[in-house]
Design a protein around this motif. Structure first.
Motif, PDB file in Angstrom:
ATOM      1  N   ARG A 435       0.704  -1.077  -0.210  1.00 42.36           N
ATOM      2  CA  ARG A 435      -0.130  -0.182   0.240  1.00 42.36           C
ATOM      3  C   ARG A 435       1.132   1.592  -0.212  1.00 42.36           C
ATOM      4  O   ARG A 435       0.059   2.335   0.653  1.00 42.36           O
ATOM      5  N   GLY A 436       1.964   0.851  -0.338  1.00 44.48           N
ATOM      6  CA  GLY A 436       2.827   1.927  -0.564  1.00 44.48           C
ATOM      7  C   GLY A 436       3.509   2.938   1.095  1.00 44.48           C
ATOM      8  O   GLY A 436       4.003   3.801   0.748  1.00 44.48           O
ATOM      9  N   ARG A 437       3.522   1.923   1.838  1.00 46.49           N
ATOM     10  CA  ARG A 437       4.170   2.797   3.269  1.00 46.49           C
ATOM     11  C   ARG A 437       5.466   1.202   3.865  1.00 46.49           C
ATOM     12  O   ARG A 437       5.789   0.378   3.239  1.00 46.49           O
ATOM     13  N   THR A 438       5.880   1.960   4.075  1.00 47.97           N
ATOM     14  CA  THR A 438       7.123   1.761   5.118  1.00 47.97           C
ATOM     15  C   THR A 438       7.233   1.582   6.697  1.00 47.97           C
ATOM     16  O   THR A 438       6.664   2.260   7.176  1.00 47.97           O
ATOM     17  N   TYR A 439       8.312   0.505   7.371  1.00 49.28           N
ATOM     18  CA  TYR A 439       7.731   0.500   8.198  1.00 49.28           C
ATOM     19  C   TYR A 439       9.266   0.921   9.153  1.00 49.28           C
ATOM     20  O   TYR A 439      10.585   1.300   8.589  1.00 49.28           O
ATOM     21  N   SER A 440       8.977   1.778  10.468  1.00 46.07           N
ATOM     22  CA  SER A 440       9.702   2.192  10.989  1.00 46.07           C
ATOM     23  C   SER A 440      10.025   2.537  12.742  1.00 46.07           C
ATOM     24  O   SER A 440       9.254   2.288  13.270  1.00 46.07           O
ATOM     25  N   PRO A 441      11.271   1.951  12.545  1.00 47.66           N
ATOM     26  CA  PRO A 441      11.550   0.993  13.609  1.00 47.66           C
ATOM     27  C   PRO A 441      11.151   2.072  15.211  1.00 47.66           C
ATOM     28  O   PRO A 441      10.743   3.525  15.025  1.00 47.66           O
ATOM     29  N   ASP A 442      10.665   1.576  16.209  1.00 48.62           N
ATOM     30  CA  ASP A 442      10.294   2.901  17.744  1.00 48.62           C
ATOM     31  C   ASP A 442      11.099   4.017  17.407  1.00 48.62           C
ATOM     32  O   ASP A 442      12.797   3.673  18.228  1.00 48.62           O
ATOM     33  N   GLU A 443      10.918   5.129  17.296  1.00 51.54           N
ATOM     34  CA  GLU A 443      12.009   6.285  17.602  1.00 51.54           C
ATOM     35  C   GLU A 443      11.968   7.036  18.747  1.00 51.54           C
ATOM     36  O   GLU A 443      12.792   7.464  19.250  1.00 51.54           O
ATOM     37  N   ARG A 444      11.440   6.116  19.928  1.00 51.34           N
ATOM     38  CA  ARG A 444      11.529   6.701  20.878  1.00 51.34           C
ATOM     39  C   ARG A 444      11.632   5.408  22.116  1.00 51.34           C
ATOM     40  O   ARG A 444      10.777   5.884  23.114  1.00 51.34           O
ATOM     41  N   PRO A 445      12.539   4.740  22.326  1.00 48.29           N
ATOM     42  CA  PRO A 445      12.641   2.818  22.251  1.00 48.29           C
ATOM     43  C   PRO A 445      12.860   3.184  24.258  1.00 48.29           C
ATOM     44  O   PRO A 445      12.816   2.663  25.414  1.00 48.29           O
ATOM     45  N   GLU A 446      13.593   4.771  24.489  1.00 51.00           N
ATOM     46  CA  GLU A 446      13.985   4.977  26.365  1.00 51.00           C
ATOM     47  C   GLU A 446      12.217   6.121  26.367  1.00 51.00           C
ATOM     48  O   GLU A 446      12.969   5.355  27.493  1.00 51.00           O
TER      49      GLU A 446
END
Length: 565
Positions: A435-446
């Protein structure tokens, strides 16, 4: 729970005709508006707001043609699962005083300190000149060669500890295994600090609050810890809860350290060393307070669409229906914590999924729609469910949890809470890519989001489970707008009365999110696949152990990168 990231939830760039026909934005909007209205009084467990919420969800499931999936009473399946909880309320603000130099004086509840009503089985808090011990981060992690206690007997003492992990502010200077940097481990969670203190026999804990390592401001601490407290009913509650569980403001901590001849910064620098040793401070604490403690019954709400060929196997959609109820007033005098974004949105999403699936042909596996209680009190409704499962955990193919919803339109990516690798994420990533989307890892794992939402109790039992988070790259405004909206929410609305329904919200993103979650859940429910955790996951062993329950051996793990573990 994971909060602000979910508000920016990612989506496909265009809704499909099926979604437009099957997912009703007006109905979704009405659900959110209703559940977060003042009439529902913030949906606190064991309040009239709970009764209204449970009745509403039950009526909506029944109207949609979704069968009851809860407890069996007198041979009849119900729409609810009884959840016994210990409830504790302060009769009046506790009186807490410090003795010792510059720190001496009374600590104001909600301003200097936030003391939780006791959950150790007592109806009173009575501490008289209890010594304070600075115990670093309050961590014992033998696999990381870390011990903040070094054999000190802390029974009857009050621990002063920092929130998060020792390496939050940067790599440790003295070598050895770190804790993962900004990615919080369970050692960094406030729940661990209390549990470890109880295990060691400490009388209490003062967790030092700082915005960045806590991932939220003092207002959130105050509002979450000075109202009604709940816990699951335990045989020995004192084994999990010390007598006094509390947070202190940074200013209060600075006074305590100043009275001890040091500064907060110096104390933190010492605590970040592996050779740190606990220090008894020249400060003592007295506290008195009376609480009304009782065992009450709250409810999970459960809907079921039985599978056609393998009804004993399940796919679960979950969300927590509760919020903070009625509490301390804000600057405007508002005392109702409406919880519109958190989590009327997620609740409405799962309810709409149930309606959507009810219109479609039945899947081979059963679909369970689980609305849980007391998430805000420590994931208690889910913890009770996984300890008393209505459907076998070993035969639960996956859990798709939503703790919030997209309110600002579509985005180009998506995420999940935490950085766990599991086959369920592979499925979501593949469907999003189509569907034209990418996976981004959690930007705030803290922020420790992995430990703060209702997928976590399932994960601990080995069940593949995720909490869906939206993307941080909005179609309208990109990453800059997404960050600004997230920051604004955390500062002004998260766990505050201002989390109210906004008629200007754009639900197009939530609809498109729902498409992905719907398609992945349907595919999983029509397959014989058993997603697993990656080979190096701490949850892999529990899942593999349950393989016999599924009638086979454990499949190879699939990581989030699509590689075999």
């Amino acid at each position: 729970m994971t909060r602000f990231a979910l508000l920016l939830a990612a989506t496909t760039l265009a809704a499909s005709p099926l979604a437009a026909q099957s997912f009703s934005v007006p109905r979704l909007s009405q659900d959110i508006k209703t559940l977060s209205s003042d009439a529902y009084e913030g949906r606190g467990p064991a309040t009239p707001g709970e009764a209204r919420t449970v009745a509403y969800l039950t009526q909506q499931l029944k109207a949609a043609g979704v069968q009851p999936g809860g407890d069996v009473v007198n041979g009849q399946r119900q729409y609810t699962q009884r959840v016994p909880l210990l409830q504790s309320n302060w009769s009046a603000d506790p009186i807490v005083t410090l003795q010792g130099g510059a720190a001496a004086g009374r600590l104001a509840q909600g301003t200097d300190i936030a003391v939780r009503a006791p959950l150790n089985g007592a109806s009173q808090l009575r501490l008289d000149n209890a010594p304070l011990v600075f115990a670093g981060y309050g961590v014992q992690a033998p696999e990381r060669q870390w011990d903040d206690f070094k054999g000190m007997d802390v029974r009857g003492k009050i621990l002063v500890v920092f929130i998060n992990d020792p390496d939050f502010d940067g790599p440790l200077a003295d070598g050895g295994p770190d804790f993962g940097g900004k990615a919080m481990t369970y050692y960094g969670r406030w729940t661990y600090k209390y549990e470890q203190a109880a295990k060691l026999g400490a009388a209490g804990v003062l967790i030092v609050h700082e915005d960045a390592p806590a991932s939220y401001g003092w207002a959130t601490v105050k509002n979450s810890n000075t109202n009604t407290m709940f816990d699951v009913v335990r045989q020995s509650p004192g084994g999990s809860h010390p007598a006094m569980e509390s947070w202190i403001s940074k200013a209060t901590a600075e006074k305590i350290f100043a009275a001890s001849g040091t500064t907060l910064a110096q104390a933190k620098a010492a605590a970040r060393r592996r050779d740190f040793k606990p220090v008894e401070l020249p400060v003592r604490l007295s506290a008195t307070g009376n609480a009304a403690a009782q065992t009450i019954t709250s409810y999970n709400v459960v809907g079921l669409l039985p599978g056609t060929t393998r009804p004993d196997e399940t796919v679960i959609y979950s969300a927590h229906w509760d919020h903070l109820g009625v509490g301390l007033p804000d600057a405007e005098g508002d005392r109702i914590y409406n919880g519109a974004a958190d989590n009327a949105t997620g609740t409405a999403h799962v309810l709409e999924q149930a309606r959507w699936f009810a219109k479609e042909p039945r899947t081979q596996r059963s679909l369970v729609f689980l609305f849980v209680t007391a998430e805000e009190k420590g994931l208690l409704g889910t913890e009770y469910y996984v300890s008393n499962p209505l459907y076998a955990l070993g035969k639960t193919a996956g859990v798709l949890n939503t703790d919030g919803g997209a309110l600002y339109g579509p985005a180009r990516d998506f995420s999940i809470s935490g950085s766990a690798k599991l086959g369920l994420l592979d499925m979501l990533t593949a469907e999003a890519a189509r569907r034209g989307r990418t996976y981004s890892p959690d930007e705030r794992p803290e922020a420790g989001s992995f430990f703060r939402s209702d997928h976590f109790p399932f994960a601990k039992r080995g069940v593949p489970a995720i909490s869906w988070n939206g993307g941080r790259d909005l179609v309208n405004g990109g990453k800059a707008r997404a960050k600004a909206l997230a920051d604004e929410y955390v500062a002004k609305r998260y766990h505050q009365p201002a989390d109210e329904f906004d008629p200007s919200w754009d639900f197009s993103g939530l609809v498109q999110d729902a498409e992905i979650l719907h398609k992945v859940g349907r595919d999983l429910a029509n397959s014989a696949a058993w997603p697993n955790w990656s080979e190096d996951s701490e949850f892999r062993g529990a899942r593999d152990t349950s393989a016999a329950e599924r009638g086979g051996t454990a499949p190879a793990a699939t990581t989030a990168a699509g590689e075999r573990g």
